[in-house]
Design a protein around this motif. Structure first.
Motif, short mmCIF file in Angstrom:
data_model
loop_
_atom_site.label_atom_id
_atom_site.label_comp_id
_atom_site.label_asym_id
_atom_site.label_seq_id
_atom_site.Cartn_x
_atom_site.Cartn_y
_atom_site.Cartn_z
N SER A 130 0.75 -1.16 0.16
CA SER A 130 0.04 -0.04 0.12
C SER A 130 0.87 1.15 0.01
CB SER A 130 -1.01 -0.11 1.17
OG SER A 130 -1.84 1.25 1.20
N GLU A 131 1.88 1.23 0.81
CA GLU A 131 3.01 2.55 0.81
C GLU A 131 3.39 2.61 -0.57
OE1 GLU A 131 5.66 2.22 3.82
OE2 GLU A 131 4.26 1.89 5.34
N LEU A 132 3.84 1.74 -1.23
CA LEU A 132 4.43 1.72 -2.58
C LEU A 132 3.32 2.12 -3.42
CD1 LEU A 132 6.55 -1.47 -2.87
CD2 LEU A 132 7.59 0.63 -2.35
N GLN A 133 2.17 1.73 -3.44
CA GLN A 133 1.29 2.27 -4.36
C GLN A 133 0.89 3.46 -4.18
OE1 GLN A 133 -1.43 -1.19 -3.18
NE2 GLN A 133 -1.18 -2.15 -5.27
N ASP A 134 0.98 3.88 -2.87
CA ASP A 134 0.80 5.63 -2.69
C ASP A 134 1.71 6.27 -3.50
OD1 ASP A 134 -1.23 5.17 -0.98
OD2 ASP A 134 -0.46 5.10 0.79
N ASN A 139 2.93 9.67 -8.44
CA ASN A 139 3.89 9.71 -9.66
C ASN A 139 2.88 9.93 -10.81
OD1 ASN A 139 6.28 9.70 -8.47
ND2 ASN A 139 6.44 7.31 -8.83
N ALA A 140 1.63 9.15 -10.69
CA ALA A 140 0.67 9.13 -11.79
C ALA A 140 0.08 10.55 -11.73
CB ALA A 140 -0.35 8.03 -11.47
N ARG A 141 -0.17 11.09 -10.81
CA ARG A 141 -0.69 12.47 -10.67
C ARG A 141 0.17 13.58 -11.37
NH1 ARG A 141 -5.26 12.07 -7.53
NH2 ARG A 141 -5.21 10.50 -5.61
N LYS A 142 1.45 13.41 -11.15
CA LYS A 142 2.25 14.21 -11.92
C LYS A 142 2.39 14.24 -13.10
CE LYS A 142 5.35 14.31 -7.65
NZ LYS A 142 6.58 13.92 -7.04
N ALA A 155 -1.75 3.93 -13.44
CA ALA A 155 -2.84 3.85 -12.45
C ALA A 155 -3.66 2.37 -12.66
CB ALA A 155 -3.92 4.95 -12.47
N GLY A 156 -3.76 2.22 -13.99
CA GLY A 156 -4.49 0.56 -14.40
C GLY A 156 -3.43 -0.40 -13.91
N VAL A 157 -2.25 -0.25 -14.01
CA VAL A 157 -1.38 -1.35 -13.46
C VAL A 157 -1.64 -1.58 -11.96
CG1 VAL A 157 1.24 -2.08 -13.18
CG2 VAL A 157 0.35 -0.95 -15.46
N ILE A 158 -1.66 -0.53 -11.24
CA ILE A 158 -1.65 -0.47 -9.81
C ILE A 158 -3.03 -1.23 -9.45
CG2 ILE A 158 -1.85 0.98 -7.67
CD1 ILE A 158 -0.34 3.16 -8.90
N ILE A 159 -3.99 -1.07 -10.12
CA ILE A 159 -5.23 -1.42 -9.75
C ILE A 159 -5.15 -3.09 -10.09
CG2 ILE A 159 -7.64 -1.69 -10.55
CD1 ILE A 159 -7.75 1.23 -10.91
N ASN A 233 -6.90 4.86 -5.71
CA ASN A 233 -6.65 5.12 -4.22
C ASN A 233 -7.59 4.50 -3.54
OD1 ASN A 233 -4.92 6.72 -2.18
ND2 ASN A 233 -7.08 7.68 -1.95
N TRP A 234 -8.89 4.56 -3.81
CA TRP A 234 -10.05 4.16 -3.00
C TRP A 234 -9.85 2.62 -2.98
CZ3 TRP A 234 -13.17 0.63 -5.37
CH2 TRP A 234 -14.16 0.11 -4.76
N LEU A 235 -9.50 2.09 -3.81
CA LEU A 235 -9.35 0.44 -3.86
C LEU A 235 -8.26 -0.25 -3.10
CD1 LEU A 235 -9.86 -2.06 -5.39
CD2 LEU A 235 -8.22 -1.81 -7.08
N ILE A 236 -6.98 0.56 -3.01
CA ILE A 236 -6.12 0.12 -2.29
C ILE A 236 -6.28 0.38 -0.85
CG2 ILE A 236 -4.33 0.05 -4.08
CD1 ILE A 236 -3.30 2.71 -3.00
#
Length: 240
Positions: A130-134, A139-142, A155-159, A233-236
């Motif tokens: 979860s920390e790594l995903q945050d 990075n995705a927002r940037k 973001a799709g890869v994270i999901i 973010n909601w998912l994780i």
């Protein structure tokens, strides 16, 4: 962090050794002290890693409280035994019995960790993930400011990766070698891991992800990708 197998093997060895060490308390004090010190150092690390809520309790059975005001059955610890300290004001004080009780309490904590080791390790792994995903979502927002498509793909890869971990944790078999979000979403909903509303939300996120990952005439908008990142973010945070 050590691998799951090594951690569980270490716990098993510590619980086996504990039974052997206990017998030495009455038979040979010197051998007990050396064996116990080695055991305690290893066991303390396991408790700190896997049961931090029991860490102070585990130590309290060994370490002398510097603020100890009374000295007797309720405050005698293993360190007293090792230093050969016995309450002078208590006649026939059974220091061996008290040492056994302290050691058995430590052993019991270790056994409780052993029983739930797999679930504890899973929770630790998910917390670290979860920390790594945050960080990745930041990075995705940037990237979103420069390329919505690239940000959406990340973001799709994270999901997708998070859903794969959830299926593994819940022992849900996915036959497809490289499953998509949709391939993971249906089994998780069918197994009751989350409700229909969550399934619909994830399905919507999958649609945006597909728009970002496949070259099409329609470009994903910043608003859509922003929704995708917020959804990840909601998912994780909510689906474990």
């Amino acid at each position: 962090m050590k691998s799951r197998e090594k951690i569980i093997e270490e716990i098993n060895n510590l619980t086996i050794t504990a039974a052997e060490i206990e017998e030495l308390i009455e038979i040979e004090n010197t051998k007990f002290i050396f064996a116990y010190q080695t055991w305690y150092s290893s066991a303390l690390k396991v408790v700190e890693l896997l049961a931090p809520d029991r860490y102070d309790e585990f130590r309290s059975y060994y370490e002398i409280d510097p603020n100890r005001k009374t000295f007797g059955y309720g405050t005698y610890v293993i360190q007293d035994f090792i230093k050969n300290i016995v309450p002078a004001k208590i006649a026939n004080f059974d220091f061996i019995l008290r040492t056994k009780n302290n050691f058995n309490n430590q052993h019991a904590i270790l056994l409780s960790i052993k029983k739930r080791a797999n679930s504890i390790i899973d929770n630790i792994n998910l917390a670290l993930l979860s920390e790594l995903q945050d960080e990745e979502l930041e990075n995705a927002r940037k990237i979103l400011l420069v390329s919505p498509r690239a940000a959406g793909a990340l973001a799709g890869v994270i999901i997708e990766y998070h859903l794969q971990k959830v299926t593994e944790k819940n022992n849900i078999e996915i036959k497809k070698k490289n499953p998509t979000i949709s391939d993971l979403n249906d089994p998780l909903k069918n197994q009751g891991i989350y409700d229909t509303a969550s399934w619909r939300k994830i399905s919507y996120l999958a649609d945006i992800r597909n728009l970002c990952s496949h070259k099409k005439e329609i470009e994903p908008t910043k608003e859509q990708v922003g929704e995708l990142i917020d959804g990840a973010n909601w998912l994780i945070k909510n689906i474990q």
